[in-house]
Design a protein around this motif. Structure first.
Motif, PDB file in Angstrom:
ATOM      1  N   SER A  44     -45.103   2.930 -30.094  1.00 33.90           N
ATOM      2  CA  SER A  44     -44.171   2.173 -30.933  1.00 33.90           C
ATOM      3  C   SER A  44     -42.860   1.906 -30.195  1.00 33.90           C
ATOM      4  N   LYS A  45     -42.340   2.928 -29.525  1.00 31.03           N
ATOM      5  CA  LYS A  45     -41.099   2.785 -28.759  1.00 31.03           C
ATOM      6  C   LYS A  45     -41.271   1.764 -27.632  1.00 31.03           C
ATOM      7  N   ARG A  46     -42.424   1.806 -27.015  1.00 32.27           N
ATOM      8  CA  ARG A  46     -42.675   0.904 -25.893  1.00 32.27           C
ATOM      9  C   ARG A  46     -42.783  -0.549 -26.361  1.00 32.27           C
ATOM     10  N   LYS A  47     -43.392  -0.767 -27.513  1.00 30.92           N
ATOM     11  CA  LYS A  47     -43.509  -2.115 -28.072  1.00 30.92           C
ATOM     12  C   LYS A  47     -42.133  -2.698 -28.323  1.00 30.92           C
ATOM     13  N   LYS A  48     -41.264  -1.859 -28.881  1.00 31.64           N
ATOM     14  CA  LYS A  48     -39.893  -2.306 -29.149  1.00 31.64           C
ATOM     15  C   LYS A  48     -39.162  -2.633 -27.852  1.00 31.64           C
ATOM     16  N   ALA A  49     -39.341  -1.779 -26.851  1.00 35.14           N
ATOM     17  CA  ALA A  49     -38.683  -1.993 -25.557  1.00 35.14           C
ATOM     18  C   ALA A  49     -39.155  -3.302 -24.920  1.00 35.14           C
ATOM     19  N   ARG A  50     -40.441  -3.603 -25.043  1.00 34.73           N
ATOM     20  CA  ARG A  50     -40.984  -4.834 -24.473  1.00 34.73           C
ATOM     21  C   ARG A  50     -40.465  -6.077 -25.201  1.00 34.73           C
ATOM     22  N   LYS A  51     -40.351  -5.957 -26.530  1.00 38.34           N
ATOM     23  CA  LYS A  51     -39.819  -7.076 -27.314  1.00 38.34           C
ATOM     24  C   LYS A  51     -38.392  -7.389 -26.908  1.00 38.34           C
ATOM     25  N   LEU A  52     -37.635  -6.304 -26.597  1.00 37.06           N
ATOM     26  CA  LEU A  52     -36.237  -6.464 -26.183  1.00 37.06           C
ATOM     27  C   LEU A  52     -36.109  -6.727 -24.681  1.00 37.06           C
ATOM     28  N   LYS A  53     -37.288  -6.833 -24.013  1.00 33.18           N
ATOM     29  CA  LYS A  53     -37.353  -7.078 -22.576  1.00 33.18           C
ATOM     30  C   LYS A  53     -36.637  -6.006 -21.752  1.00 33.18           C
ATOM     31  N   LEU A  54     -36.741  -4.761 -22.258  1.00 31.13           N
ATOM     32  CA  LEU A  54     -36.207  -3.605 -21.534  1.00 31.13           C
ATOM     33  C   LEU A  54     -37.341  -3.068 -20.650  1.00 31.13           C
ATOM     34  N   TRP A  55     -37.583  -3.771 -19.565  1.00 30.24           N
ATOM     35  CA  TRP A  55     -38.773  -3.503 -18.756  1.00 30.24           C
ATOM     36  C   TRP A  55     -38.752  -2.138 -18.084  1.00 30.24           C
TER      37      TRP A  55
END
Length: 450
Positions: free
Chosen positions: A417-428
């Protein structure tokens, strides 16, 4: 159709056993004066795969791996440790067995000691003296004269005439069959006085005992091609008056910091230390991921990469209850690709690539809820992997277990879940860190473009 690269002819040849569906294989074993290193691991893991593969093909295989339990290094180390030769070698052999067991290396059919074959050694030396292939020098040692063997240098790939011109053949250049003892040494009685065998003669004697005149496959590390295997071939063929080995196979060396790994220069890594940090499947994968004849440049990064791949395999298998005895489909393209790879001179890197493709498909079909297809491919993965010596214990404490998955389920879901959010925010960068954390837990994500 299995093809094997023959060191003697320097080409791939179709394998044809001396006796139908029976294989005689001899691999030079360990000289037991110290702990086993990763060079031993590389060679004996590979020949363990060869042993397993022949069995899988339906061959009856007699696999001999000798133990050299007498030589100068052993005598020196036994004295330093204030132990008898037998007590010292017994101790080192025990350590060796622990190392090989930890790597899931199957015991050979027989593992004879050099010192148990003195009578065969004396018989061969007596014959070589009688035929004038050997002589007794001024020191009382029995020496083999390589000038008398017309094919000397063929295995090493050297022109004999040039080879002879560049070397003056005194005792140093010829080789010892029987070494006359000095009073304090470990020795046996012989027609030439008290002494002990030279290094090369033990393998000829053991082969004579178990295989008589010739055998299908003779293997070892490529550092043994010369002088050990060249000399062994010479004395055996002169003794038997016939061809000694049909297929010579040699594994490449391990390179550390641009130097060949060697105990003599002190740049070795021991198996007992390696197994503390990596499980046996990861070590096996690492060594099999390079063509066996090629050198391996030791790299911790690639070892860790191998460990992650093994975790992926176990993750796939733990999605289902795999029955080891259950039959699996034989008409799969993956199975055909696997056997094609192995039949091409034991191309284990290509065979491992088949396992990788299988694991990706297992995860894909499981993700789209095609559990039947996913399970079928899992069975194939398990069976093909087992041929290479993987998955000996389907549940290992240092790998992901099914019951562990339920305990980690909440943690895994949270990280995803945390990773999905990070990807949406483009926090690669953060996304990559979370991906690595999931990887350590045996979870492999296949990303789609956002």
């Amino acid at each position: 159709m299995l093809k094997i690269f023959n060191t003697l002819t320097r080409k791939k040849e179709i394998f044809k056993s001396i006796k139908k569906k029976k294989v005689c294989m001899y691999v030079c074993g360990v000289t037991v004066y110290d702990f086993c290193h990763i060079g031993h691991a590389r060679t004996f893991i590979f020949f363990d795969v060869v042993y397993r593969y022949f069995k899988n093909l339906g061959y009856s295989i007699k696999y001999i791996r000798n133990i050299t339990d007498i030589d100068d290094k052993i005598i020196k180390k036994a004295k330093l440790n204030k132990l008898s030769i037998k007590s010292f070698t017994k101790k080192i052999i025990n350590f060796m067995n622990i190392d090989f067991s930890s790597l899931n290396i199957i015991s050979p059919t027989f593992e004879p000691l050099a010192t148990d074959h003195i009578s065969e050694i004396i018989k061969i030396i007596s014959n070589l003296l009688k035929k004038k292939f050997a002589y007794i020098d001024v020191n009382g040692d029995v020496i083999f004269s390589i000038k008398k063997y017309k094919n000397y240098g063929n295995l090493y790939n050297k022109n004999k005439e040039n080879f002879l011109k560049k070397n003056s053949f005194n005792k140093k250049n010829n080789f010892v069959l029987w070494k006359k003892s000095i009073s304090e040494e470990f020795f046996w009685n012989s027609p030439w006085g008290n002494g002990r065998p030279g290094w090369h003669i033990e393998c000829s004697a053991i082969n004579y005992r178990y295989f008589n005149k010739n055998l299908d496959i003779h293997g070892g590390g490529n550092d043994l091609i010369f002088p050990h295997h060249e000399n062994e071939r010479a004395q055996s063929e002169c003794f038997n008056n016939s061809k000694f080995v049909n297929y010579w196979m040699h594994t490449g060396m391990i390179v550390l910091n641009k130097k060949k790994m060697s105990k003599s220069i002190g740049n070795t890594f021991l198996i007992k230390d390696l197994i503390v940090n990596y499980n046996s499947d990861s070590i096996r994968y690492y060594f099999l991921s390079t063509i066996y004849r090629h050198p391996i440049y030791y790299d911790v990064f690639n070892l860790k990469k191998s460990e992650n791949i093994i975790k992926k395999f176990y993750f796939c298998l733990n999605l289902f209850n795999i029955n080891k005895k259950e039959k699996f489909l034989k008409n799969s393209s993956y199975i055909e690709l696997f056997y094609n790879a192995m039949n091409d001179n034991f191309n284990t890197p290509l065979a491992l690539n088949v396992l990788l493709k299988l694991s990706k498909k297992i995860i894909f079909f499981h993700k789209i809820k095609n559990f039947k297809k996913s399970k079928i491919l899992s069975k194939i993965l398990f069976n093909l992997g087992s041929i290479l010596g993987f998955f000996n214990e389907i549940s290992k404490k240092n790998l992901l277990k099914k019951n562990t998955f339920s305990k980690l389920d909440k943690k895994i879901k949270k990280l995803i879940s945390k990773r999905k959010k990070a990807r949406k925010l483009k926090l690669w960068k953060k996304s990559d860190i979370l991906r690595k954390k999931l990887l350590k837990l045996g979870v492999f994500l296949q990303d789609k473009k956002i």
